[in-house]
Design a protein around this motif. Structure first.
Motif, PDB file in Angstrom:
ATOM      1  N   VAL A  53      31.240  49.345  37.658  1.00  0.00           N
ATOM      2  CA  VAL A  53      32.451  49.935  38.231  1.00  0.00           C
ATOM      3  C   VAL A  53      32.560  49.600  39.716  1.00  0.00           C
ATOM      4  N   ILE A  54      31.466  49.673  40.424  1.00  0.00           N
ATOM      5  CA  ILE A  54      31.496  49.346  41.859  1.00  0.00           C
ATOM      6  C   ILE A  54      31.917  47.891  42.045  1.00  0.00           C
ATOM      7  N   VAL A  55      31.405  46.992  41.221  1.00  0.00           N
ATOM      8  CA  VAL A  55      31.773  45.574  41.311  1.00  0.00           C
ATOM      9  C   VAL A  55      33.259  45.384  41.010  1.00  0.00           C
ATOM     10  N   ILE A  56      33.755  46.040  39.963  1.00  0.00           N
ATOM     11  CA  ILE A  56      35.185  45.937  39.630  1.00  0.00           C
ATOM     12  C   ILE A  56      36.027  46.403  40.819  1.00  0.00           C
ATOM     13  N   HIS A  57      35.649  47.527  41.410  1.00  0.00           N
ATOM     14  CA  HIS A  57      36.393  48.071  42.552  1.00  0.00           C
ATOM     15  C   HIS A  57      36.329  47.131  43.757  1.00  0.00           C
ATOM     16  N   LEU A  58      35.144  46.658  44.086  1.00  0.00           N
ATOM     17  CA  LEU A  58      35.011  45.734  45.224  1.00  0.00           C
ATOM     18  C   LEU A  58      35.856  44.484  45.013  1.00  0.00           C
ATOM     19  N   SER A  59      35.765  43.890  43.853  1.00  0.00           N
ATOM     20  CA  SER A  59      36.521  42.674  43.584  1.00  0.00           C
ATOM     21  C   SER A  59      38.021  42.945  43.627  1.00  0.00           C
ATOM     22  N   GLY A  60      38.450  44.048  43.036  1.00  0.00           N
ATOM     23  CA  GLY A  60      39.870  44.400  43.080  1.00  0.00           C
ATOM     24  C   GLY A  60      40.365  44.567  44.502  1.00  0.00           C
ATOM     25  N   ASN A  61      39.549  45.207  45.317  1.00  0.00           N
ATOM     26  CA  ASN A  61      39.895  45.386  46.719  1.00  0.00           C
ATOM     27  C   ASN A  61      39.970  44.041  47.431  1.00  0.00           C
ATOM     28  N   MET A  62      38.976  43.188  47.206  1.00  0.00           N
ATOM     29  CA  MET A  62      38.945  41.889  47.868  1.00  0.00           C
ATOM     30  C   MET A  62      40.130  41.021  47.474  1.00  0.00           C
ATOM     31  N   VAL A  63      40.424  40.966  46.193  1.00  0.00           N
ATOM     32  CA  VAL A  63      41.548  40.151  45.734  1.00  0.00           C
ATOM     33  C   VAL A  63      42.840  40.660  46.366  1.00  0.00           C
ATOM     34  N   SER A  64      43.022  41.973  46.393  1.00  0.00           N
ATOM     35  CA  SER A  64      44.235  42.543  46.963  1.00  0.00           C
ATOM     36  C   SER A  64      44.308  42.330  48.478  1.00  0.00           C
ATOM     37  N   ARG A  65      43.239  42.646  49.169  1.00  0.00           N
ATOM     38  CA  ARG A  65      43.254  42.593  50.639  1.00  0.00           C
ATOM     39  C   ARG A  65      43.334  41.167  51.192  1.00  0.00           C
ATOM     40  N   TRP A  66      42.606  40.242  50.568  1.00  0.00           N
ATOM     41  CA  TRP A  66      42.442  38.916  51.167  1.00  0.00           C
ATOM     42  C   TRP A  66      43.396  37.858  50.631  1.00  0.00           C
ATOM     43  N   SER A  67      44.100  38.123  49.527  1.00  0.00           N
ATOM     44  CA  SER A  67      45.107  37.180  49.026  1.00  0.00           C
ATOM     45  C   SER A  67      46.338  37.264  49.930  1.00  0.00           C
ATOM     46  N   ASP A  68      46.828  36.122  50.384  1.00  0.00           N
ATOM     47  CA  ASP A  68      47.985  36.090  51.291  1.00  0.00           C
ATOM     48  C   ASP A  68      47.791  37.062  52.445  1.00  0.00           C
ATOM     49  N   PHE A  69      46.607  37.040  53.006  1.00  0.00           N
ATOM     50  CA  PHE A  69      46.138  37.998  54.007  1.00  0.00           C
ATOM     51  C   PHE A  69      47.090  38.168  55.185  1.00  0.00           C
ATOM     52  N   LEU A  70      47.562  37.079  55.745  1.00  0.00           N
ATOM     53  CA  LEU A  70      48.398  37.170  56.949  1.00  0.00           C
ATOM     54  C   LEU A  70      49.866  37.459  56.650  1.00  0.00           C
ATOM     55  N   SER A  71      50.280  37.303  55.395  1.00  0.00           N
ATOM     56  CA  SER A  71      51.714  37.362  55.124  1.00  0.00           C
ATOM     57  C   SER A  71      52.176  38.494  54.211  1.00  0.00           C
ATOM     58  N   THR A  72      51.262  39.174  53.517  1.00  0.00           N
ATOM     59  CA  THR A  72      51.678  40.266  52.635  1.00  0.00           C
ATOM     60  C   THR A  72      50.797  41.486  52.854  1.00  0.00           C
ATOM     61  N   ASP A  73      51.292  42.637  52.473  1.00  0.00           N
ATOM     62  CA  ASP A  73      50.524  43.875  52.583  1.00  0.00           C
ATOM     63  C   ASP A  73      49.243  43.737  51.760  1.00  0.00           C
TER      64      ASP A  73
END
Length: 168
Positions: free
Chosen positions: A47-67
């Protein structure tokens, strides 16, 4: 080298160090270990891995241009242990880290004071990086703690593994 570029280099090394602790712990865990929970209120390594990965994908995808909180992210589902194998766990783990490292390697000194958004709140890039570093270190610490408890006397110290690798 400028201070900004030095910062980006150092922060990438720090993220790699945090990931390495997780890697070394996950490598010691069995298929059953990754799903172990102390009680209903605790999270498994999976569960911790799923959460970390979900956070990373969300936060770092299109980092400078999208929320950083993407509309496709379902944070609540990240706390459901639906991983079928250790191999799948590692793939999910690597996906998040790869997106983070790809994004960090594309950043330059000129980006550090830009504003980005996370949950509609403005942050400088430096603040966003530091915020994520603290978040990831916290959760990887949980993974290490769970691993140490589960492996008990057969736990291989993470620092001694590093020393052993240097001596090879």
């Amino acid at each position: 080298m400028s201070i900004g570029n030095e910062y980006l280099k150092v922060v990438q090394e720090r993220f790699k160090s945090v990931k390495d602790l997780g890697d070394k712990t996950i490598n010691q865990l069995s298929e059953d270990d990754i799903h172990w929970i102390l009680n209903e209120g605790s999270n498994s390594v999976a569960v911790i891995v799923i959460h970390l990965s979900g956070n990373m994908v969300s936060r770092w995808s299109d980092f400078l241009s999208t929320d950083g909180e993407k509309p496709y992210r379902n944070r609540e589902q990240e706390f459901e242990d639906n991983i079928l194998s250790k191999q799948e766990l590692i793939a999910i783990w690597e996906k998040g880290w790869n997106i983070l490292f790809d994004t960090l390697s594309d950043l330059g000194e000129q980006d550090l004071l830009k504003n980005i958004y996370i949950r509609s709140k403005s942050h400088t890039v430096v603040d966003a990086i530091e915020r994520q570093m603290a978040h990831y270190a916290y959760h990887v610490g949980q993974i290490v703690y769970i691993g140490k408890q589960l492996k008990d006397k057969v736990w291989k110290s993470l620092s001694s593994q590093e020393e052993n690798q240097k001596n090879i």
